[in-house]
Design an enzyme around this catalytic site. Structure first.
Site, PDB file in Angstrom:
ATOM      1  N   ASP A   6      -1.091 -16.418  49.333  1.00 22.53           N
ATOM      2  CA  ASP A   6       0.119 -17.050  48.709  1.00 22.53           C
ATOM      3  C   ASP A   6       0.518 -15.980  47.395  1.00 22.53           C
ATOM      4  O   ASP A   6      -0.392 -15.959  46.751  1.00 22.53           O
ATOM      5  CB  ASP A   6       0.078 -18.329  48.431  1.00 22.53           C
ATOM      6  N   ASN A  54       7.664 -20.503  58.038  1.00 25.32           N
ATOM      7  CA  ASN A  54       8.140 -19.152  57.474  1.00 25.32           C
ATOM      8  C   ASN A  54       9.403 -18.506  58.115  1.00 25.32           C
ATOM      9  O   ASN A  54       9.889 -17.486  57.852  1.00 25.32           O
ATOM     10  CB  ASN A  54       7.059 -18.087  57.215  1.00 25.32           C
TER      11      ASN A  54
HETATM   12  C1  IPE Z   1       2.175 -20.923  53.311  1.00 26.77           C
HETATM   13  O1  IPE Z   1       2.890 -20.161  52.270  1.00 26.77           O
HETATM   14  C2  IPE Z   1       2.006 -20.032  54.323  1.00 26.77           C
HETATM   15  C3  IPE Z   1       1.200 -18.637  54.143  1.00 26.77           C
HETATM   16  C4  IPE Z   1       0.770 -18.139  52.926  1.00 26.77           C
HETATM   17  C5  IPE Z   1       1.207 -17.944  55.302  1.00 26.77           C
HETATM   18  P1  IPE Z   1       4.197 -20.621  51.934  1.00 26.77           P
HETATM   19  O2  IPE Z   1       4.501 -19.864  50.677  1.00 26.77           O
HETATM   20  O3  IPE Z   1       5.172 -20.266  52.980  1.00 26.77           O
HETATM   21  O4  IPE Z   1       4.250 -22.044  51.628  1.00 26.77           O
HETATM   22  P2  IPE Z   1       5.271 -22.907  50.655  1.00 26.77           P
HETATM   23  O5  IPE Z   1       6.585 -22.898  51.106  1.00 26.77           O
HETATM   24  O6  IPE Z   1       4.937 -22.619  49.211  1.00 26.77           O
HETATM   25  O7  IPE Z   1       4.520 -24.451  50.898  1.00 26.77           O
HETATM   26  C1  IPE Z   2       2.722 -15.322  51.144  1.00 27.18           C
HETATM   27  O1  IPE Z   2       3.526 -14.848  49.966  1.00 27.18           O
HETATM   28  C2  IPE Z   2       3.016 -14.469  52.456  1.00 27.18           C
HETATM   29  C3  IPE Z   2       3.762 -15.605  53.348  1.00 27.18           C
HETATM   30  C4  IPE Z   2       4.044 -16.710  53.129  1.00 27.18           C
HETATM   31  C5  IPE Z   2       3.905 -14.686  54.747  1.00 27.18           C
HETATM   32  P1  IPE Z   2       4.822 -15.456  49.654  1.00 27.18           P
HETATM   33  O2  IPE Z   2       5.947 -14.691  50.440  1.00 27.18           O
HETATM   34  O3  IPE Z   2       4.878 -17.059  50.068  1.00 27.18           O
HETATM   35  O4  IPE Z   2       4.891 -15.487  48.126  1.00 27.18           O
HETATM   36  P2  IPE Z   2       5.664 -16.412  47.066  1.00 27.18           P
HETATM   37  O5  IPE Z   2       4.727 -17.814  47.281  1.00 27.18           O
HETATM   38  O6  IPE Z   2       7.253 -16.613  47.399  1.00 27.18           O
HETATM   39  O7  IPE Z   2       5.535 -15.950  45.908  1.00 27.18           O
HETATM   40 MG    MG Z   3       4.398 -18.743  49.060  1.00 20.42          MG
END
Ligand code: IPE
Ligand code: IPE
Ligand code: MG
Length: 226
Positions: A6, A54
């Site tokens: 993340d 997502n």
């Molecule tokens: C969770 O991350 C899913 C992955 C890293 C693949 P998100 O960034 O989507 O989760 P939330 O929305 O912050 O809980």
């Molecule tokens: C994790 O990084 C990747 C996925 C959830 C696919 P994010 O895209 O959630 O990055 P942040 O949390 O918004 O910084």
């Molecule tokens: Mg994230």
């Protein structure tokens, strides 16, 4: 071990880039995590790369993520196979997963299916609650009498029933939640939340997280032993 990758979006934003640019920078730390875990002799590594929630992101960002995952698989398959790594996927099929990614997934799982080294499970379009619902449906469909359903029954109906409980979960980016990841397997997992954004993750930080885990006292409901 399980890991929620993340913080790609924030990593890009901090550099004045568009969020999507962060995803491509997540591939190298992911490759190094797999290699470090394998070098350390871990047997099971699960990586959360895309949740069922997502899909709610802008289509353009979803497309970038899908492409990054496909590149990640293509770029590493040969090396994983050489290491004897078995790669597989966790998540319901989804018609918005591009067909080229779907074939990369099928191919990489097939090529490495009989490998006996570390199992790397890539969670793509995964949701832990959804998996439990599917398990319940298949138990009901199999006609198992209600009184005979135990934790073992449920575990046996989850995808990849051979997957052991998670000992250690690492989540980067400072967020302290599971976001639906492997809910069943996570019942007694030790949770380590790192402040680093995923593209800044290094093998050293990964080893530090494992060191933190080693100092935890796991009780499973019993009195602590020293
Ligand atoms: C969770 O991350 C899913 C992955 C890293 C693949 P998100 O960034 O989507 O989760 P939330 O929305 O912050 O809980
Ligand atoms: C994790 O990084 C990747 C996925 C959830 C696919 P994010 O895209 O959630 O990055 P942040 O949390 O918004 O910084
Ligand atoms: Mg994230």
């Amino acid at each position: 071990m399980a890991c929620i990758l993340d913080g790609n979006g924030r990593w890009a934003e901090e550099r004045g880039l568009v969020r999507s640019e962060g995803h491509g920078h997540g591939a190298d730390p992911a490759r190094r995590m797999v290699e470090t875990a394998d070098d350390m002799g871990l047997q099971w590594l699960s990586m959360y790369v895309f949740s069922t929630e997502n899909w709610a992101r802008p289509a353009a960002e979803v497309a970038v993520i899908m492409r990054a995952i496909e590149r990640f698989i293509d770029a590493n398959l040969e090396s994983w196979h050489r290491r004897g790594i078995r790669i597989r996927y966790l998540g319901q099929p989804h018609n918005q997963v591009p067909s080229s990614l779907r074939s990369a997934m099928t191919r990489s799982a097939a090529v490495t299916a009989s490998n006996t080294g570390m199992t790397v499970t890539v969670a793509l379009n995964h949701g832990g609650q959804g998996d439990i619902v599917h398990a319940v449906r298949s138990i009901v469909a199999a006609g198992v009498p209600a009184g005979q359903i135990t934790e073992r029954t449920l575990a046996a109906h989850l995808p990849h029933p051979d997957m052991p409980p998670v000992d250690l979960l690492i989540r980067t980016s400072g967020e302290m939640r599971l976001s639906g990841f492997l809910l069943w397997h996570m019942a007694y997992a030790e949770l380590v939340f790192l402040p680093d954004l995923w593209p800044d993750m290094t093998p050293e930080k990964f080893r530090e997280a494992i060191e933190i885990y080693r100092h935890r006292s796991r009780r499973f409901g019993k009195v602590a032993t020293r």
